[in-house]
Motif scaffolding. Structure first.
Motif, short mmCIF file in Angstrom:
data_model
loop_
_atom_site.label_atom_id
_atom_site.label_comp_id
_atom_site.label_asym_id
_atom_site.label_seq_id
_atom_site.Cartn_x
_atom_site.Cartn_y
_atom_site.Cartn_z
N ALA A 54 49.72 4.29 -45.36
CA ALA A 54 48.38 3.58 -44.60
C ALA A 54 47.48 4.63 -44.17
N GLU A 55 48.32 5.74 -43.85
CA GLU A 55 47.22 6.95 -43.30
C GLU A 55 46.37 7.44 -44.79
N GLY A 56 46.92 7.46 -45.77
CA GLY A 56 45.92 7.97 -46.92
C GLY A 56 45.01 6.81 -47.35
N LEU A 57 45.30 5.52 -46.97
CA LEU A 57 44.48 4.57 -47.35
C LEU A 57 43.06 4.56 -46.57
N VAL A 58 43.46 4.77 -45.22
CA VAL A 58 42.26 4.60 -44.20
C VAL A 58 41.53 6.11 -44.30
N ARG A 59 41.92 7.29 -44.93
CA ARG A 59 41.42 8.48 -44.82
C ARG A 59 40.75 8.75 -46.12
N PHE A 60 41.06 7.89 -47.25
CA PHE A 60 40.66 8.21 -48.33
C PHE A 60 39.16 8.05 -48.52
N GLY A 88 43.50 3.73 -58.98
CA GLY A 88 43.92 3.52 -57.65
C GLY A 88 43.14 4.31 -56.88
N LEU A 89 43.91 4.92 -55.63
CA LEU A 89 43.04 6.01 -54.93
C LEU A 89 43.99 7.23 -54.90
N ASP A 120 47.18 19.49 -46.11
CA ASP A 120 48.41 19.04 -46.35
C ASP A 120 48.12 17.42 -46.51
N LEU A 121 47.06 16.97 -47.24
CA LEU A 121 46.94 15.63 -47.41
C LEU A 121 46.78 15.32 -48.94
N HIS A 122 47.80 14.40 -49.29
CA HIS A 122 47.85 14.07 -50.41
C HIS A 122 48.03 12.48 -50.80
N ILE A 123 47.07 11.94 -51.41
CA ILE A 123 47.02 10.26 -51.46
C ILE A 123 47.16 10.11 -52.77
N HIS A 124 48.07 9.20 -53.08
CA HIS A 124 48.32 8.62 -54.38
C HIS A 124 48.69 7.09 -54.21
N LEU A 125 47.60 6.28 -54.41
CA LEU A 125 47.92 4.87 -54.08
C LEU A 125 47.66 4.22 -55.51
N ASP A 126 48.61 3.48 -56.14
CA ASP A 126 47.99 2.50 -57.34
C ASP A 126 47.49 1.29 -56.89
N PRO A 127 46.62 0.65 -57.64
CA PRO A 127 45.92 -0.37 -57.35
C PRO A 127 46.75 -1.82 -57.23
N GLY A 128 46.41 -2.75 -56.51
CA GLY A 128 47.31 -3.89 -56.45
C GLY A 128 47.95 -4.07 -55.22
N LEU A 129 48.31 -5.37 -54.92
CA LEU A 129 49.38 -5.74 -53.68
C LEU A 129 50.55 -5.08 -53.55
N GLN A 130 50.79 -4.21 -52.47
CA GLN A 130 51.65 -3.69 -52.03
C GLN A 130 51.95 -3.45 -50.68
N LEU A 131 53.19 -3.12 -50.15
CA LEU A 131 53.60 -2.98 -48.90
C LEU A 131 53.39 -1.40 -48.41
N LEU A 132 52.57 -1.09 -47.84
CA LEU A 132 52.24 0.36 -47.42
C LEU A 132 52.95 0.73 -46.23
N ASP A 133 53.66 1.85 -46.30
CA ASP A 133 54.31 2.55 -44.96
C ASP A 133 53.45 3.56 -44.41
N VAL A 150 52.48 -2.47 -43.66
CA VAL A 150 51.23 -3.49 -43.87
C VAL A 150 51.18 -3.92 -45.28
N GLU A 151 51.01 -5.15 -45.68
CA GLU A 151 50.78 -5.47 -47.12
C GLU A 151 49.23 -5.56 -47.65
N VAL A 152 49.04 -4.59 -48.34
CA VAL A 152 47.36 -4.52 -48.66
C VAL A 152 47.28 -4.50 -50.08
N ASP A 153 46.16 -5.26 -50.57
CA ASP A 153 45.72 -5.20 -51.87
C ASP A 153 44.84 -3.96 -52.25
#
Length: 424
Positions: free
Chosen positions: A214-220, A188-189, A197-210, A177-180
């Motif tokens: 995507a799990e990291g994005l909605v759980r952050f 970022g997040l 065992d949760l490790h979220i490392h998302l840089d800011p900006g438009l990108q395609l999330l696998d 899913v492409e998300v900004d």
């Protein structure tokens, strides 16, 4: 309602929001994937070659369905998320009822005997989420679901069992899913929790999330200036992008893989042939008619174990409040254009009564008399009637009107126009 009950209800609603934010979002995303895939398969959406879709769906029959949704723990034994969704197509209402995982359950003699038969031993008391850990997830229809049906005094039509792994696999199945990704504190997040065992490392900006990203994005949840509001906005951002992806014409080629993934990762007793019955109502679903509720009760320790104890005395009123369909839409509206009508003008607009007569007669009514209502000026329209059911048909023309029953009227309906229902 006493002040103590108000505080309890406020506390319950706060707890419900917390449960919803932590768990339900992921579950709803997965359900959206399931529904989205079958929209194409069963309703036979066709790609028209110009970037649009042609729908061949027919007018559906009314439904009133209740679905039990379970989110299971990582081991797949306990139903740590339990909520019931009811949808009534005639009222358009959707209700979500959350059942705390720690809800205390007293096993019946029949349940104990059945467990003895399955496992060779039995228990008499447990939390509701533990029932499947004792007897196995394959027996959820014999233990947990009947417990919910008795608790809520309803019948469960179908159930869905979902894991976090299912969510990730389905996102991967649609090609990501492409998300900004939003900016947070100039970055970022980023969050690490070794215990989960949760490790979220998302840089800011438009990108395609696998799926994993995507799990990291909605759980952050850490660091939002608006707290949970910020987290909700990010989740809504993902849901919007997800919906755009799942309804795009390009997704058609991925349908076989999506369906395979759904059936490999999500457990349900909904038959393939039954899915199409749910789909026509997607377009009528509205968040305005969606309610979230939590069963009444409170947490208590019994010995060294914590339970959620249901307030049995409060349950009847709770269920009446949740499932009450006594709305204006459900009241009888009789369309009878043979009624005799009088229209009087009580506004600051000259000629309002004659224009109202012309409009009503254009709709097939017959207006016997028009005039002015003395020197009075009303803000809202009054509708006097001999029979209230006959008067409700005029609320579509005068939505701000108040209806009053007056048995001695000369006409069946007297409409006294108010300023809010006329134009200059």
């Amino acid at each position: 309602m006493s002040e103590q009950k108000k505080k309890l209800k406020k506390k319950q609603k706060k707890k419900l929001r917390q449960i919803f934010l932590r768990t339900v979002v992921v579950t709803l995303i997965i359900l959206s994937v399931i529904i989205g895939a079958f929209v194409f398969v069963y309703n036979k959406f066709l790609y028209n070659g110009d970037g649009g879709l042609i729908s061949l769906e027919k007018e559906p029959d009314p439904i009133n369905k209740t679905l039990a949704v379970f989110g299971v723990d990582e081991d797949g034994y306990r139903t740590d998320v339990i909520f019931v969704v009811n949808y009534n197509s005639e009222t358009g209402k959707s209700r979500v009822i959350s059942i705390p995982r720690d809800t205390k359950v007293d096993w019946s003699e029949e349940q104990q005997a059945k467990m003895e038969e399955i496992k060779g031993y039995s228990v008499s008391v447990s939390k509701i989420n533990e029932m499947t850990s004792y007897v196995g997830m394959e027996h959820i229809n014999e233990f947990t679901i009947p417990e919910i049906e008795e608790l809520l005094d309803i019948q469960i039509d179908n159930y869905v069992i979902i894991t976090i792994d299912a969510f990730k696999q389905i996102v991967d199945a649609i090609g990501g899913v492409e998300v900004d990704v939003p900016v947070l504190d100039g970055n970022g997040l980023h969050y690490d929790d070794n215990s989960q065992d949760l490790h979220i490392h998302l840089d800011p900006g438009l990108q395609l999330l696998d799926g994993e990203a995507a799990e990291g994005l909605v759980r952050f949840r850490k660091g939002y200036a608006e707290g949970d509001v910020g987290r909700i906005k990010t989740q809504q951002l993902f849901l919007e992008a997800f919906a755009k992806k799942i309804t795009s014409p390009q997704i058609i080629t991925k349908i076989p893989n999506i369906i395979k993934t759904v059936f490999d990762t999500v457990s349900t007793d909904i038959k393939l042939s039954e899915i199409s019955g749910y789909l026509p109502y997607l377009k009528s679903l509205s968040t305005d008619k969606l309610t979230f509720n939590i069963i009444p009760g409170e947490g208590q320790y019994i010995g060294s174990k914590s339970y959620f104890i249901v307030d049995e005395a409060a349950m009847p009123a709770f269920l009446e409040e949740v499932f009450n369909d006594n709305t204006e839409a459900s009241e009888e509206v009789v369309i009878d254009k043979s009624v005799s009508i009088e229209v009087l003008n009580s506004t600051t607009v000259g000629g309002a009564a004659s224009r109202a007569r012309d409009a009503l007669e254009a709709e097939g009514y017959s207006v016997g008399e028009i005039g002015n209502y003395g020197n009075a000026v009303l803000d809202t329209t009054m509708i006097y009637t001999k029979d209230e059911s006959l008067a409700r048909q005029f609320l579509s023309y005068y939505p701000n009107a108040t209806i009053e029953v007056e048995p001695t009227l000369q006409y069946d309906i007297r409409i006294i126009l108010g300023n809010k229902d006329v134009t200059q």
